[in-house]
Design a protein around this motif. Structure first.
Motif, PDB file in Angstrom:
ATOM      1  N   TRP A 449      -4.504  -6.303 -12.594  1.00 15.46           N
ATOM      2  CA  TRP A 449      -3.614  -6.590 -11.369  1.00 15.46           C
ATOM      3  C   TRP A 449      -2.900  -5.156 -10.901  1.00 15.46           C
ATOM      4  O   TRP A 449      -2.968  -5.011  -9.643  1.00 15.46           O
ATOM      5  CB  TRP A 449      -2.619  -7.739 -11.493  1.00 15.46           C
ATOM      6  N   GLN A 450      -2.571  -4.318 -11.734  1.00 15.56           N
ATOM      7  CA  GLN A 450      -1.998  -2.951 -11.333  1.00 15.56           C
ATOM      8  C   GLN A 450      -3.038  -2.349 -10.722  1.00 15.56           C
ATOM      9  O   GLN A 450      -2.793  -1.550  -9.525  1.00 15.56           O
ATOM     10  CB  GLN A 450      -0.982  -2.554 -12.366  1.00 15.56           C
ATOM     11  N   TYR A 453      -3.681  -3.540  -7.331  1.00 10.07           N
ATOM     12  CA  TYR A 453      -2.858  -3.583  -6.439  1.00 10.07           C
ATOM     13  C   TYR A 453      -2.797  -1.739  -5.954  1.00 10.07           C
ATOM     14  O   TYR A 453      -2.530  -1.774  -4.868  1.00 10.07           O
ATOM     15  CB  TYR A 453      -1.342  -3.794  -6.982  1.00 10.07           C
ATOM     16  N   ARG A 454      -2.660  -1.058  -6.850  1.00  9.48           N
ATOM     17  CA  ARG A 454      -2.705   0.387  -6.600  1.00  9.48           C
ATOM     18  C   ARG A 454      -4.185   1.052  -5.706  1.00  9.48           C
ATOM     19  O   ARG A 454      -4.043   1.729  -4.911  1.00  9.48           O
ATOM     20  CB  ARG A 454      -2.587   1.361  -7.993  1.00  9.48           C
ATOM     21  N   LYS A 456      -5.581  -1.083  -3.706  1.00 14.86           N
ATOM     22  CA  LYS A 456      -5.441  -1.462  -2.210  1.00 14.86           C
ATOM     23  C   LYS A 456      -4.507  -0.751  -1.749  1.00 14.86           C
ATOM     24  O   LYS A 456      -4.607  -0.587  -0.305  1.00 14.86           O
ATOM     25  CB  LYS A 456      -5.382  -3.070  -2.358  1.00 14.86           C
TER      26      LYS A 456
END
Length: 865
Positions: A449-450, A453-454, A456
Motif C-alpha cells: 500500500w505504501q 501510494y508513492r 500514485k
C-alpha cells in the motif's frame, strides 16, 4: 490553455502525460511498451530527426510568401532548381550538398503551394464579384457543408436588432445570374439564412436569392480580420438570405458522396446526445464531445472563456488523447494483442477526428497516434520531434494557412513543450530519481500500500507539473492574442481532468453502443450527466473566485518573439549546456524587460483622439495629455458583445486597462450598449450622462444602470458650462444641453463636448438634432479643427448651419459602410471640409502634440496632416 471563441479562434491543447518522460513510449491505456532504449540510441535519435530539419525551411517559405508576397515564378524557379540540383548531386555522391539543395527544393515547393492556395483564384471566383457593400445576387451552387443550426442568442435588452434562429452552410458556386442569362462562377462561400432551413446536405444543388458581400475586414487595431481567416480556407465571399424561401433545391446530390455519409453520422451523433442527455447538460455535452459550441448556453460559454478553460470546448489533441486512452484501457483489459490493438487505436483516433470536422489540432493528434501505433507494429521506438514534424508537415500540406492560425500554433507549441521541457528540465522534480538502484531497492522493501501510494503520488506530481509547464509556455501567447491572464487553469485542469475523461469516455459509449444496448447507453448517459454537472459546477465556482482571471493588454509582439526565441534556443542547447539556474534567470530577466516596457511612458505629452469603427454607432477614445483616458459613447447597432470587443481591442492595443471617465451623449442604445461588456474588462472611474437620461427608463437603460451599479461606478450628470479635469494645458468643456431645457427628443439632448489642446479643437456633438442643435448654433460661433458629424451624418443635423458655426477643417462620420450619407458628405466637401468615414477608413486617430501640430491617421488609409 484558454481562449475566447472569436470566429472559431480557439486554442487546442494536448494531453499531459501522453508521452512518457523520455518521449520514447506512449501511455495509451498501457497498450504500448515502456522499455527504455539504450542511451546511445537516444543520442542518435536526438541527432537524426530529418523531418524537423525539413519543417524549418517549409515554415519559413510559407511565412515569406504571406508577408513578402514573392511571385509564383520565384518559387517555381527555386523549387525546380532545388530538385534538379538535388538529383544531380545525389547521383554524384555529394550527399551534404544534395541535402542542402533538398531543403531549398522543399522551401520552394512550400512557397508554390501556399501561393496557389492564398493568392491564386479563378477569374470567375465568387470573391471577384463580392464587394464591401452587399448587393443582390442570384446564383446556383453545390452544398459542401450541410445545414447547421445557429440558435437565436438569449434575450438581451442591449441588442437593438433582434436575431432569431439562423442556418449556416458552405457552398461552392457553379453559376451566377447576369442580366438575362447565366455566367459561370466558382469558388467557395458561406451562406447564412435567417430562420431554420433543414434538409440540405453535401452534394445538393441549390439556387439562392440573397445578398453577396466580401467578408468583413479588420477596422480597428487589435481586431480579428475575418476576411483573412476565411481566405485561409479559400473563402472570399459571404452570402446572406433573408428567408428560407430564398433558397430552393434544384437537385439532390449523390447518396454515395463520402461527405454526405460523414454529415449523416455527425447529425445522428448530435441528435443522440440531445435525446439521451439531461437537457441541462446536453449543450455542454455536445460542445465537449463534438465541438458543437452553438448549442452551448451563453452564460456557460462566458464562464469557460473567463476561467481560461475554453480549450475543453474545442476538439483537440486533449480530446483525441482521452478517447485513445479510454479505448486503450478497454483493449488492455480485453487482452487484445498489440498489433490489432494498435490498428483499433488508430481507427478510433481517425474516426473521432473525422466525426468532429478534422480540426488541425485533432489531425495532429491522430497523426501522432498513427506514427506511434506504427512503431508498435514495427517494434521501433518513435522519435519525438520527428513525429511531431511529420504531423506539422501533413497539416501544412492540407492547408498552409494553418501556420498562421492560433489553434494549431498553441497545439504544436504545447506538444513541443511536453516533449522537451518536461522530461529534460523538470524531470528531477517529477520523481525520476526514484529510478536509481538504491531507491528502487528501498521501495521494494515497503508494504504494497505504501508502494501504491508513492507511485500514485509521483504520477499526480508529474501530472500537475505537466499542466504547469503548459500554463507557463502558452500564457504569453494567449495574453497577447486574447488579452486574458487566468490562474484558474492551474487548478481546474487538474481537478476537472477526471470528470472530463469520464464525460468523454461515457459520451463515447453513448454515441457508439448506446443505441445497440439501451441499458448500457442509459448507464453511460447517467455517468456523462454527472460528469458534465461536476464540470459545470467547477467552472462556475472558479469564475466567482476574486482575481481568478484578469483582462490585460498583453505583451507586444517583439517581446513574444523574444520569449519563444529564447525557449527555442534552450530547447536546442539542452540541459547539459545550459544550467537550470541560468534558464530561470534569463526567463525572469525577460519578464522584467516586458514589465519595464509596459510601465515605460509610451508617448510624449499630447492629445490622442481615436474614433473607433463600430459600424452604425459611436465610440471615441480620448487620451488626454495628463495620462487620463475618456471614452465618449460606446455602442453600435450590431451585437453589443461584438461592439465591446472592438472597443476593448483598440484600448488594449494602446496599453490601456483603465477608463477614467465614460461620457454617454444620450439615451440611444447604439451609443451605450457596449458599456456592460467594457465594465467587465476594464476599471472605470465614473460615468457621465446628460440630465434626466434615466428619467424615462426602458429595458436597455435599466440594464445599463444595473451594470454600472454592479461595477460600483458612480453616475453623474453633465450640463452646459461644466468642465472635466484634463490637465493644465487641456480643456474639456460641455457646450450642451443647457440646464434649463429638456427636449422630448433624446438626440436633441445630446451632450456636446469641446476638447481643446495647444490651440486645436475637436467638437463631439453626439447625435445632436433640432431643436437641440438650433440652441447650440444660437451661441457664439467657434473654430474647430475636427468635427464629429452629428447622428452618423444624418441630413437632419443641419450641415450648412453647423459648418458655418464651427468652420471645421476635417469632418469625421461614424457609421456603417452600408449607410453612407452621400448628400451630407457632398455638403461638407463643397464647403471645403475634408470628410473621413469610419466605414471606409476604419478607425480614425487624431494626434495633437504640444506644439499644436495635428496629424490624422486612418486604419486603412495611412497618414494625413
Amino acid at each position: 490553455m484558454q481562449s475566447i471563441d472569436w470566429a472559431n479562434r480557439t486554442p487546442h491543447l494536448p494531453l499531459p502525460g501522453f508521452l512518457s518522460a523520455d518521449g520514447s513510449s506512449v501511455r495509451m491505456g498501457g497498450m504500448m511498451g515502456t522499455d527504455k532504449p539504450p542511451e546511445s540510441t537516444n543520442r542518435h535519435q536526438r541527432r537524426y530527426q530529418p523531418l524537423l530539419v525539413v519543417l524549418v525551411p517549409v515554415g519559413l517559405a510559407i511565412f515569406a510568401d504571406r508577408h513578402a508576397r514573392l511571385g509564383l515564378a520565384c518559387w517555381w524557379i527555386l523549387a525546380t532548381a532545388g530538385w534538379m540540383a538535388w538529383l544531380v548531386l545525389w547521383r554524384l555522391g555529394r550527399n551534404r550538398t544534395a541535402c542542402a539543395c533538398l531543403l531549398l527544393a522543399a522551401a520552394g515547393t512550400a512557397g508554390v503551394w501556399h501561393h496557389l492556395q492564398w493568392s491564386r483564384f479563378a477569374a470567375d471566383d465568387l470573391g471577384n464579384f463580392a464587394q464591401p457593400i452587399a448587393r443582390p445576387v442570384c446564383l446556383e451552387a453545390t452544398v459542401e457543408k450541410g445545414s447547421r443550426l445557429l440558435p437565436a442568442p438569449p434575450d438581451d435588452p442591449m441588442r437593438i436588432i433582434p436575431q432569431g434562429d439562423r442556418t449556416q452552410l458552405e457552398i461552392r458556386a457553379e453559376r451566377i445570374r447576369h442580366r438575362t442569362g447565366w455566367r459561370s462562377a466558382s469558388g467557395r462561400a458561406t451562406l447564412v439564412v435567417n430562420d431554420r432551413l433543414p434538409g440540405l446536405h453535401p452534394g445538393d444543388r441549390i439556387r439562392v436569392f440573397g445578398r453577396l458581400a466580401a467578408p468583413g475586414r479588420a477596422n480597428n487595431p487589435g481586431e480579428l480580420d475575418r476576411a483573412d481567416h476565411l481566405r485561409g480556407d479559400r473563402i472570399r465571399a459571404a452570402l446572406r438570405a433573408d428567408y428560407p424561401a430564398c433558397v430552393t433545391l434544384v437537385a439532390r446530390g449523390s447518396a454515395w458522396r463520402p461527405s454526405r455519409w460523414l454529415e449523416c453520422v455527425q447529425n445522428q451523433a448530435s441528435d443522440g446526445l440531445q435525446r439521451r442527455l439531461d437537457p441541462r447538460w446536453a449543450g455542454l455535452g455536445s460542445a465537449l464531445l463534438l465541438g458543437n459550441r452553438e448549442q452551448l448556453e451563453s452564460d456557460q460559454a462566458t464562464a469557460f472563456q473567463t476561467t481560461g478553460m475554453a480549450h475543453l470546448l474545442a476538439i483537440s489533441g486533449l480530446h483525441v488523447g482521452i478517447v485513445v486512452l479510454a479505448v486503450g484501457w478497454l483493449l488492455r483489459i480485453s487482452r487484445v494483442p498489440h498489433t490489432p490493438a494498435a490498428v483499433i487505436l488508430v481507427l478510433a483516433a481517425v474516426g473521432y477526428t473525422l466525426l468532429t470536422d478534422a480540426q488541425p489540432p485533432a489531425v495532429r493528434a491522430s497523426i501522432l497516434v498513427t506514427v506511434l501505433a506504427l512503431g508498435i507494429v514495427l517494434g521501433r521506438h518513435p522519435v519525438r520531434f520527428n513525429s511531431l514534424a511529420a504531423a506539422a508537415l501533413i497539416v501544412l500540406a492540407l492547408n498552409p494557412s494553418d501556420l498562421f492560425q492560433l489553434g494549431p500554433q498553441l497545439s504544436f507549441l504545447a506538444v513541443a513543450a511536453l516533449m522537451w521541457i518536461s522530461p529534460n528540465w523538470i524531470g528531477p522534480w517529477k520523481g525520476q530519481r526514484s529510478k536509481e538502484p538504491l531507491s528502487a531497492l528501498i521501495d521494494q522493501g515497503r508494504p504494497w500500500w505504501q508502494r501504491w501510494y508513492r507511485r500514485k503520488g509521483r504520477q499526480l506530481r508529474e501530472f500537475v507539473l505537466d499542466w504547469a509547464v503548459l500554463w507557463v509556455v502558452l500564457s504569453p501567447l494567449i495574453m497577447a492574442r486574447f488579452h486574458l491572464f487566468s490562474l484558474a487553469p492551474l487548478i481546474l485542469n487538474v481537478l476537472l481532468f477526471a470528470p472530463v475523461m469520464a464525460a468523454l469516455s461515457s459520451g463515447f459509449v453513448v454515441l457508439t453502443v448506446g443505441w445497440l444496448v439501451p441499458p448500457l447507453g442509459a448507464a453511460a448517459a447517467w455517468v456523462c450527466n454527472g460528469s458534465l454537472a461536476i464540470i459545470d459546477w467547477g467552472i462556475n465556482a472558479a469564475q466567482n473566485v476574486p482575481w481568478s482571471h484578469r483582462w490585460v493588454p498583453g505583451p507586444p509582439d517583439w517581446w513574444l518573439w523574444g520569449f519563444y526565441a529564447v525557449l527555442l534556443v534552450v530547447m536546442l542547447l539542452g540541459r547539459r549546456r545550459v544550467a537550470g539556474r541560468w534558464v530561470v534567470a534569463l526567463a525572469a530577466g525577460w519578464v522584467g524587460v516586458g514589465l519595464l516596457a509596459a510601465s515605460w511612458p509610451g508617448r510624449a505629452e499630447r492629445l490622442d483622439c481615436t474614433f473607433v469603427a463600430v459600424g452604425h454607432g459611436l465610440s471615441v477614445v480620448v487620451e488626454l495629455p495628463d495620462g487620463r483616458t475618456m471614452l465618449y459613447d460606446a455602442g453600435g447597432m450590431t451585437s453589443p458583445e461584438g461592439t465591446s470587443r472592438s472597443i476593448a481591442g483598440c484600448l488594449w492595443e494602446k496599453g490601456l486597462t483603465r477608463i477614467d471617465a465614460v461620457v454617454l451623449s444620450h439615451a440611444d442604445a447604439d451609443h451605450y450598449n457596449a458599456v456592460p461588456g467594457l465594465l467587465r474588462r476594464f476599471t472605470v472611474g465614473v460615468v457621465y450622462v446628460p440630465p434626466g437620461m434615466f428619467s424615462d427608463e426602458n429595458r436597455s437603460l435599466a440594464a445599463l444602470r444595473e451594470a454600472i451599479a454592479a461595477a460600483g461606478v458612480p453616475i453623474r450628470e453633465l450640463k452646459a458650462a461644466d468642465r472635466l479635469a484634463a490637465g493644465p494645458a487641456c480643456s474639456v468643456e460641455v457646450l450642451h444641453p443647457s440646464p434649463d431645457t429638456a427636449w422630448a427628443n433624446d438626440n436633441a439632448n445630446s451632450l456636446v463636448l469641446l476638447v481643446e489642446y495647444a490651440g486645436r479643437r475637436i467638437l463631439l456633438p453626439g447625435d445632436l438634432e433640432p431643436p437641440g442643435i438650433d440652441e447650440l448654433l444660437a451661441n457664439e460661433p467657434i473654430d474647430s479643427d475636427v468635427l464629429l458629424v452629428p447622428h452618423h451624418g444624418s441630413r437632419h443635423s443641419s450641415p450648412p448651419g453647423l459648418i458655418a458655426w464651427c468652420r471645421p477643417d476635417w469632418a469625421v462620420i461614424s457609421g456603417s459602410i452600408a449607410r453612407q450619407p452621400e448628400d451630407t458628405e457632398t455638403v461638407y466637401q463643397t464647403s471645403g471640409v475634408r470628410v473621413l468615414h469610419t466605414g471606409r477608413e476604419g478607425a480614425i486617430r487624431i494626434e495633437v502634440d504640444r506644439a499644436g501640430n495635428l496629424e490624422i491617421q486612418s486604419f486603412r488609409g495611412g497618414v494625413r496632416k
